[in-house]
Design an enzyme around this catalytic site. Sequence first.
Site, PDB file in Angstrom:
ATOM      1  N   THR A 284       0.862  -1.171   0.000  1.00  0.00           N
ATOM      2  CA  THR A 284       0.000   0.000   0.000  1.00  0.00           C
ATOM      3  C   THR A 284       0.902   1.225   0.000  1.00  0.00           C
ATOM      4  O   THR A 284       1.991   1.179   0.566  1.00  0.00           O
ATOM      5  CB  THR A 284      -0.913   0.031   1.244  1.00  0.00           C
ATOM      6  OG1 THR A 284      -1.404   1.360   1.459  1.00  0.00           O
ATOM      7  CG2 THR A 284      -0.147  -0.382   2.494  1.00  0.00           C
TER       8      THR A 284
ATOM      9  N   CYS B 122      -1.882   4.914  -5.337  1.00  0.00           N
ATOM     10  CA  CYS B 122      -2.656   4.045  -4.451  1.00  0.00           C
ATOM     11  C   CYS B 122      -2.718   2.721  -5.177  1.00  0.00           C
ATOM     12  O   CYS B 122      -2.990   2.682  -6.388  1.00  0.00           O
ATOM     13  CB  CYS B 122      -4.057   4.612  -4.219  1.00  0.00           C
ATOM     14  SG  CYS B 122      -5.144   3.436  -3.389  1.00  0.00           S
TER      15      CYS B 122
END
Length: 230
Positions: A83, A197
Amino acid sequence: MKTIGLIGGMSWESTASYYKALNQGIKNKLGGLHSAKICLYSVDFHEIEQLQHQGKWDETAEILTQAAQSVEAGGADFVLICTNTMHKVVPQIEPHITKPILHIADATAEQLVMDGISKVGLLGTRFTMEQDFYKQRLVDKFGIEVVIPSDEQRTVVHDVIYQELCKGEIKPDSRERYLEIIDDLVKQGAQAVILGCTEIALLVEQQHTDTKLYDTTQIHAEAAVKFALS
């Protein structure tokens, strides 16, 4: 071959992309029936998401530190946090483990530098777009100028990530809104755009735009394959 320690589940949708990319990368390099050596710790993203939006980053750091220690105990030679946003707490994790963390921003910036990109647009969660832990690293460490969407556009990008992409929902109208935002970043002088992202690449792919896109999931996975085989 080194064992890759994955900290995933943020969300599991993008962790699945990591798992595929890592194994495909090893197969491409070594051929035959080779696959990646992986030790995966997958968190409950609901807990992380709640703490993120409450600003309780120290508590998220504790969860990820335990995860990092677990993959280290499981034989990982280095750690990959699957992430962008949670790289905010990397400085809090590192003192508690002995293995290196392969930073997603560094892997991405190295590719940008290699491609001659000096000004880049950044899409991601509101945390990634607005806070310094990610974009300032690109500026300070690599000399790359970073532009971000307007406040209203940042809300759109953020909400689509949490309300749709993390749930596996891919909506064409959301893609169109993202593409409009990408066009606006280019108008601000961005030579390319970072999909900052790990879920965004599920929605927007290179085929959807003429603007050069940097998929952080793929870049991070490729850097991990290279490190695993070094």
